[in-house]
Design a protein around this motif. Structure first.
Motif, PDB file in Angstrom:
ATOM      1  N   ILE A   3      25.923   7.726 -47.163  1.00  0.00           N
ATOM      2  CA  ILE A   3      24.476   7.784 -47.414  1.00  0.00           C
ATOM      3  C   ILE A   3      23.982   6.467 -47.980  1.00  0.00           C
ATOM      4  O   ILE A   3      22.891   6.000 -47.655  1.00  0.00           O
ATOM      5  N   GLY A   4      24.786   5.844 -48.831  1.00  0.00           N
ATOM      6  CA  GLY A   4      24.408   4.554 -49.408  1.00  0.00           C
ATOM      7  C   GLY A   4      24.915   3.369 -48.611  1.00  0.00           C
ATOM      8  O   GLY A   4      25.058   2.274 -49.169  1.00  0.00           O
ATOM      9  N   TYR A   5      25.198   3.573 -47.320  1.00  0.00           N
ATOM     10  CA  TYR A   5      25.758   2.493 -46.493  1.00  0.00           C
ATOM     11  C   TYR A   5      24.859   1.260 -46.508  1.00  0.00           C
ATOM     12  O   TYR A   5      25.327   0.131 -46.662  1.00  0.00           O
ATOM     13  N   TRP A   6      23.558   1.478 -46.352  1.00  0.00           N
ATOM     14  CA  TRP A   6      22.625   0.350 -46.478  1.00  0.00           C
ATOM     15  C   TRP A   6      22.312   0.169 -47.964  1.00  0.00           C
ATOM     16  O   TRP A   6      21.234   0.528 -48.445  1.00  0.00           O
ATOM     17  N   ASN A   7      23.263  -0.397 -48.674  1.00  0.00           N
ATOM     18  CA  ASN A   7      23.151  -0.439 -50.135  1.00  0.00           C
ATOM     19  C   ASN A   7      22.148  -1.460 -50.643  1.00  0.00           C
ATOM     20  O   ASN A   7      21.933  -1.565 -51.852  1.00  0.00           O
ATOM     21  N   ASN A   8      21.542  -2.227 -49.755  1.00  0.00           N
ATOM     22  CA  ASN A   8      20.490  -3.147 -50.183  1.00  0.00           C
ATOM     23  C   ASN A   8      19.143  -2.448 -50.314  1.00  0.00           C
ATOM     24  O   ASN A   8      18.168  -3.050 -50.768  1.00  0.00           O
ATOM     25  N   ARG A   9      19.106  -1.169 -49.936  1.00  0.00           N
ATOM     26  CA  ARG A   9      17.860  -0.396 -50.040  1.00  0.00           C
ATOM     27  C   ARG A   9      17.916   0.522 -51.253  1.00  0.00           C
ATOM     28  O   ARG A   9      18.894   1.241 -51.466  1.00  0.00           O
ATOM     29  N   ASP A  10      16.858   0.491 -52.042  1.00  0.00           N
ATOM     30  CA  ASP A  10      16.809   1.317 -53.251  1.00  0.00           C
ATOM     31  C   ASP A  10      16.897   2.807 -52.917  1.00  0.00           C
ATOM     32  O   ASP A  10      17.590   3.573 -53.600  1.00  0.00           O
ATOM     33  N   LYS A  11      16.192   3.225 -51.857  1.00  0.00           N
ATOM     34  CA  LYS A  11      16.179   4.647 -51.505  1.00  0.00           C
ATOM     35  C   LYS A  11      17.564   5.128 -51.049  1.00  0.00           C
ATOM     36  O   LYS A  11      17.930   6.273 -51.309  1.00  0.00           O
ATOM     37  N   SER A  12      18.301   4.252 -50.390  1.00  0.00           N
ATOM     38  CA  SER A  12      19.651   4.635 -49.958  1.00  0.00           C
ATOM     39  C   SER A  12      20.554   4.853 -51.155  1.00  0.00           C
ATOM     40  O   SER A  12      21.307   5.837 -51.219  1.00  0.00           O
ATOM     41  N   ARG A  13      20.484   3.952 -52.114  1.00  0.00           N
ATOM     42  CA  ARG A  13      21.319   4.093 -53.314  1.00  0.00           C
ATOM     43  C   ARG A  13      20.895   5.322 -54.117  1.00  0.00           C
ATOM     44  O   ARG A  13      21.746   6.057 -54.631  1.00  0.00           O
ATOM     45  N   PHE A  14      19.599   5.554 -54.200  1.00  0.00           N
ATOM     46  CA  PHE A  14      19.099   6.710 -54.935  1.00  0.00           C
ATOM     47  C   PHE A  14      19.543   8.008 -54.269  1.00  0.00           C
ATOM     48  O   PHE A  14      20.009   8.942 -54.937  1.00  0.00           O
ATOM     49  N   GLY A  15      19.408   8.081 -52.943  1.00  0.00           N
ATOM     50  CA  GLY A  15      19.812   9.290 -52.223  1.00  0.00           C
ATOM     51  C   GLY A  15      21.302   9.546 -52.329  1.00  0.00           C
ATOM     52  O   GLY A  15      21.737  10.695 -52.476  1.00  0.00           O
ATOM     53  N   ALA A  16      22.097   8.468 -52.264  1.00  0.00           N
ATOM     54  CA  ALA A  16      23.550   8.619 -52.372  1.00  0.00           C
ATOM     55  C   ALA A  16      23.943   9.138 -53.749  1.00  0.00           C
ATOM     56  O   ALA A  16      24.784  10.042 -53.876  1.00  0.00           O
ATOM     57  N   LEU A  17      23.338   8.570 -54.781  1.00  0.00           N
ATOM     58  CA  LEU A  17      23.657   9.003 -56.144  1.00  0.00           C
ATOM     59  C   LEU A  17      23.228  10.448 -56.372  1.00  0.00           C
ATOM     60  O   LEU A  17      23.965  11.240 -56.979  1.00  0.00           O
ATOM     61  N   LYS A  18      22.083  10.807 -55.848  1.00  0.00           N
ATOM     62  CA  LYS A  18      21.565  12.159 -56.034  1.00  0.00           C
ATOM     63  C   LYS A  18      22.469  13.192 -55.358  1.00  0.00           C
ATOM     64  O   LYS A  18      22.784  14.239 -55.945  1.00  0.00           O
ATOM     65  N   SER A  19      22.903  12.890 -54.148  1.00  0.00           N
ATOM     66  CA  SER A  19      23.781  13.829 -53.444  1.00  0.00           C
ATOM     67  C   SER A  19      25.104  13.990 -54.177  1.00  0.00           C
ATOM     68  O   SER A  19      25.621  15.102 -54.292  1.00  0.00           O
ATOM     69  N   TYR A  55      18.858  22.182 -53.023  1.00  0.00           N
ATOM     70  CA  TYR A  55      18.646  21.528 -51.731  1.00  0.00           C
ATOM     71  C   TYR A  55      18.057  20.130 -51.861  1.00  0.00           C
ATOM     72  O   TYR A  55      18.042  19.359 -50.883  1.00  0.00           O
ATOM     73  N   ILE A  56      17.583  19.744 -53.025  1.00  0.00           N
ATOM     74  CA  ILE A  56      16.778  18.526 -53.174  1.00  0.00           C
ATOM     75  C   ILE A  56      17.531  17.252 -52.809  1.00  0.00           C
ATOM     76  O   ILE A  56      16.920  16.219 -52.537  1.00  0.00           O
ATOM     77  N   TRP A  57      18.877  17.305 -52.787  1.00  0.00           N
ATOM     78  CA  TRP A  57      19.614  16.097 -52.416  1.00  0.00           C
ATOM     79  C   TRP A  57      19.547  15.819 -50.918  1.00  0.00           C
ATOM     80  O   TRP A  57      19.662  14.660 -50.490  1.00  0.00           O
ATOM     81  N   LEU A  58      19.364  16.857 -50.110  1.00  0.00           N
ATOM     82  CA  LEU A  58      19.457  16.696 -48.662  1.00  0.00           C
ATOM     83  C   LEU A  58      18.329  15.842 -48.077  1.00  0.00           C
ATOM     84  O   LEU A  58      18.597  14.928 -47.290  1.00  0.00           O
ATOM     85  N   PRO A  59      17.047  16.070 -48.424  1.00  0.00           N
ATOM     86  CA  PRO A  59      16.000  15.192 -47.874  1.00  0.00           C
ATOM     87  C   PRO A  59      16.192  13.727 -48.260  1.00  0.00           C
ATOM     88  O   PRO A  59      15.941  12.837 -47.437  1.00  0.00           O
ATOM     89  N   ASP A  60      16.632  13.467 -49.491  1.00  0.00           N
ATOM     90  CA  ASP A  60      16.837  12.075 -49.898  1.00  0.00           C
ATOM     91  C   ASP A  60      18.038  11.453 -49.199  1.00  0.00           C
ATOM     92  O   ASP A  60      18.133  10.223 -49.084  1.00  0.00           O
ATOM     93  N   ALA A  61      18.967  12.274 -48.744  1.00  0.00           N
ATOM     94  CA  ALA A  61      20.133  11.754 -48.023  1.00  0.00           C
ATOM     95  C   ALA A  61      19.766  11.269 -46.624  1.00  0.00           C
ATOM     96  O   ALA A  61      20.599  10.650 -45.947  1.00  0.00           O
ATOM     97  N   MET A  62      18.527  11.505 -46.184  1.00  0.00           N
ATOM     98  CA  MET A  62      18.104  11.058 -44.863  1.00  0.00           C
ATOM     99  C   MET A  62      17.949   9.542 -44.781  1.00  0.00           C
ATOM    100  O   MET A  62      17.680   8.994 -43.713  1.00  0.00           O
ATOM    101  N   GLU A  63      18.110   8.842 -45.913  1.00  0.00           N
ATOM    102  CA  GLU A  63      18.078   7.384 -45.888  1.00  0.00           C
ATOM    103  C   GLU A  63      19.332   6.807 -45.259  1.00  0.00           C
ATOM    104  O   GLU A  63      19.420   5.607 -45.029  1.00  0.00           O
ATOM    105  N   ALA A  64      20.300   7.648 -44.989  1.00  0.00           N
ATOM    106  CA  ALA A  64      21.523   7.189 -44.328  1.00  0.00           C
ATOM    107  C   ALA A  64      21.228   6.835 -42.873  1.00  0.00           C
ATOM    108  O   ALA A  64      20.221   7.268 -42.301  1.00  0.00           O
TER     109      ALA A  64
END
Length: 803
Positions: free
Chosen positions: A149-165, A229-238
């Motif tokens: 999920i945090g593969y694009w780690n230069n993006r704040d939303k990707s890191r946030f979604g990865a941490l949340k999941s 369920y709240i982690w799943l929508p944020d994981a869409m940054e993957a």
């Protein structure tokens, strides 16, 4: 053995990814990765004839046999179905990623390492019969999904979604581990198969309900059930291949698998039936309703995934009722478990294709914002066709596989009203009503996804990229999945006999001895109008009306207060409660002072040990055999105390150094008195060197200044010092007074000459009995010497001198 090793094949393949990425840069790394899931799906397909007969295949590799922990690959109908889904969908996702991810711009070796790690973890989860290894793989899915999920780690939303999941799923995993431990205590085994055999006895245990709830927490967090369920929508940054794999066919299905696997153990409980069914229906309704609030294509699919997972979960809950009834009703509730597995397969096909289409739209237009899209049907006809098939299947329309499992879902919900236990005759009427309402919104968001994206007035000029149809390679995977959506509608019973019935038998082992006993025949038309068909007609009619008037009532979502959301609650807990409050509290003692940290640690250890000694009545001093204390020993003790006090209260560094040397030399005299000349000599040498080094370093130290500190800090230091001294003294006296076994020194005395061939007991202990200890001490000193030499050489080289 090979069956167990197949679980780790993806992990072993991951080791070679950096080599393929660097050495064979002209070829996309995904082509090498594709071999792994293709091999696995072929390998597991070989077990289908055996498993479809109701048999199971077991292989074991011992890990920690003394604790009853081993890698046990258990292939039955349920685990084989999941294994084929994991490897089969994995192959299509890898093929899709080859054309989706640019090999010149992406760190592909990282991506495929994470993907293969996740594939290994999922195979381990669904095949593990040992609960401890299941937990190991379970947490590995959380770690690998965090990386994906945090593969694009230069993006704040990707890191946030990865941490949340990871925060939510790992917390649930810890709860699940607690449930596993309780189950192992109740059944005296880590084997799930053996626990199923003891289900009746376990159900009477006082720990049963606690274990049930803890395991459900793990399942609910992983499968994105309400309110987790709240982690799943944020994981869409993957990246989209990750979303298509993790969130349609694998990771989110791990919680579904866990509930299905443990149903034979917990189905006897009313709590299990109510929680699994109730939370599933709530999640279904919540996800389907809020899917229409989203404007991002993957956001819509994320909430649709939440709702579909709730549907499957509720079916597993209803299916558990079959353990409580006999006769005609028995078949109805067996129907629910069948529907759950059938919809699980259907969801993997239509949702996987829809995620890939969302990625194609994003890839070819530069946006996933549905407000900017429209009119793409003529520009991207193949993508539109695939999206239409997937969406209609998700909406539950014929001739697509989603229609069949949705009809079975309605049948299962209607059957609850006929159940007389657990107050279902009173509250059961709500279940089909809620299911019908949720199905209406499912119909609407399915149409919303496909028609708002591909029909209507085009806005090509507003798109970041000029849209065009995707390359053929990128379309292969979604087209295959869309074809399966149609094919499964026409041959559902072929799939049922090979995959679904063996899986149902694994979920309900007490009800069947072979898959052939499951007399369920799937058909699109039953020869007469049923209640379920009338409900479907109502869903289509109301759904069409609400979809056509969507712009008029969609503003109702603005009425919901933006601050009162589960996401805001999560942010408050993580960023306000933990970061600000807990962080502020930790700031009171995290001062950066090593002296304070040592005081806290030593004080806490001393208090704990002293309290334990007295609570456990371990402080019983007996001086039998103790050496009498002589006058000159008392004098040395006084000198030792005076030297210690002088070191602490000295006003100059020279006085402190001399006083400290006095303490060391006095200790060496004690060694002489107790007939330990080797120790005395060592102490004298070390003390002399230490004093000399202190005096050499004295020249480079800053001028001594009296510390201006408040008196209470000195009292604190005095308290810690006295506590540590008292602890060491009490532990020594307690150990001397309560010797349960003989001293090892007697063994040394008896064997030092006969076994080691030495006359000096100290030398023999250091060289022979503790040879490795001494060897590593020498290694440490050698490393320290090399480091000192390097530092001296570096300093001299800076001054232009040669060593």
């Amino acid at each position: 053995m090979f069956q167990v090793l197949c679980i780790f094949i993806p992990l072993l393949a991951a080791l070679f990814m950096p080599f393929f990425f660097k050495k064979i840069s002209s070829i996309h790394t995904g082509w090498f990765v594709l071999v792994v899931p293709i091999f696995l799906v072929i390998y597991y397909a070989m077990f289908v004839p055996t498993i479809s007969k109701g048999d199971s295949v077991i292989a074991q590799l011992d890990w920690i046999p003394s604790l009853g922990i081993s890698f046990v690959s258990y292939l039955d109908g349920l685990s084989l179905l999941f294994s084929i889904l994991i490897s089969g969908i994995g192959a299509l996702v890898v093929l899709y990623s080859i054309f989706y991810l640019d090999r010149t711009k992406e760190q592909l070796h990282n991506f495929y390492i994470y993907l293969l790690m996740f594939m290994c973890a999922m195979l381990g989860v669904v095949q593990s019969d040992n609960m401890m290894t299941l937990y190991l793989f379970w947490e590995l899915t959380s770690i690998s999904s965090f990386l994906l999920i945090g593969y694009w780690n230069n993006r704040d939303k990707s890191r946030f979604g990865a941490l949340k999941s990871m925060m939510i799923t790992v917390a649930g995993g810890m709860m699940m581990l607690g449930g596993f431990v309780l189950l192992s205590i109740m059944g005296d085994t880590f084997s799930i198969r053996e626990l199923i055999g003891q289900a009746a006895e376990i159900a009477t245990n006082d720990l049963f309900a606690v274990a049930l709830i803890l395991i459900l927490l793990g399942a609910f967090t992983k499968s994105a059930q309400f309110p987790f369920y709240i982690w799943l929508p944020d994981a869409m940054e993957a990246p989209t291949p990750v979303s298509a794999y993790l969130h349609s066919a694998t990771m989110v299905k791990a919680g579904i698998y866990l509930v299905a696997r443990f149903t034979p153990i917990f189905a006897s409980s009313e709590i299990w039936i109510w929680l699994v069914t109730g939370i599933g229906l709530l999640t279904l309704t919540w996800g389907s309703f809020f899917a229409l609030k989203q404007t991002d294509l993957k956001g819509i699919l994320a909430f649709s995934t939440v709702s579909q997972l709730g549907l499957i979960m509720s079916l597993l809950g209803v299916g558990a009722i079959a353990f409580h009834v006999d006769g005609a009703q028995d078949t109805i509730f067996k129907y629910a478990a069948f529907a759950a597995i059938f919809h699980l397969i259907n969801h993997a096909t239509f949702k996987g294709s829809l995620f890939m289409i969302a990625g194609i739209v994003d890839h070819e237009t530069g946006t996933r914002d549905i407000r900017k899209l429209g009119g793409l049907m003529s520009i991207m006809p193949v993508s539109f066709t695939v999206a239409l098939i997937g969406s209609f299947s998700m909406a539950g329309l014929p001739p697509f596989n989603g229609f069949l499992s949705k009809e079975m879902f309605l049948t299962a919900m209607l059957s609850i009203t006929e159940f007389e236990l657990f107050n279902f005759t009173t509250w059961g009427i709500l279940f089909p009503i809620i299911a019908w309402i949720a199905s209406v919104f499912t119909f609407i968001y399915s149409f919303y996804f496909v028609f708002k994206t591909f029909t209507g007035k085009g806005q090509v000029d507003r798109l970041p990229h000029k849209p065009h149809e995707a390359p053929v390679g990128m379309l292969i995977s979604p087209v295959i999945l869309a074809a399966l959506v149609v094919v499964l509608f026409f041959i559902p019973n072929v799939v049922a006999d090979s995959f679904i019935k063996p899986a149902v038998m694994a979920i309900q082992p007490f009800l069947y001895s072979s898959p052939g006993q499951i007399d369920i025949h799937v058909a699109a038309w039953h020869g007469h109008i049923t209640t379920e068909l009338l409900m479907t007609i109502g869903i289509i009619a109301l759904g069409l009306i609400l979809f056509l008037t969507l712009s008029k009532w969609q503003k109702v979502y603005n009425l919901f207060p933006s601050k009162l959301t589960l996401n805001n609650l999560y942010d408050f807990i993580i960023y306000e409660l933990f970061d600000r409050w807990v962080g502020g509290f930790s700031g009171l003692y995290m001062t950066g002072s090593i002296r304070r940290y040592l005081s806290y640690m030593l004080g806490a250890i001393s208090i704990s040990v002293i309290a334990t000694l007295f609570i456990q009545d371990a402080f019983k001093v007996t001086l039998v055999g103790a050496t009498p204390i002589r006058v000159y020993q008392i004098i040395l003790i006084i000198v030792l105390v005076i030297g210690t006090i002088a070191t602490v209260f000295a006003k100059s560094r020279i006085t402190s150094i001399v006083s400290l040397g006095l303490v060391g030399y006095t200790v060496s005299l004690f060694f002489v008195m107790f007939n330990a000349p080797d120790l005395a000599l060592t102490q004298l040498v070390i003390e002399t060197i230490s004093v000399a080094l202190f005096l050499l370093a004295f020249y480079h130290l800053p001028k001594y200044k009296k510390e201006e500190e408040r008196t209470r800090f000195r009292f604190g230091r005095a308290f810690v010092s006295i506590a540590v001294g008292a602890m060491v003294t009490l532990v020594a006296l307690s150990a001397h007074s309560q010797k349960l076994i003989g001293s090892i020194s007697e063994y040394y005395k008896e064997t030092v000459y006969s076994l080691a061939g030495g006359g000096n007991i100290v030398n023999v202990i250091l060289v022979d009995y503790r040879g490795f200890d001494t060897l590593f001490e020498i290694a440490v000193l050698s490393i320290a010497g090399i480091a000192i030499f390097g530092m001296i050489k570096l300093r001299l080289s800076r001054k232009g001198e040669k060593l």
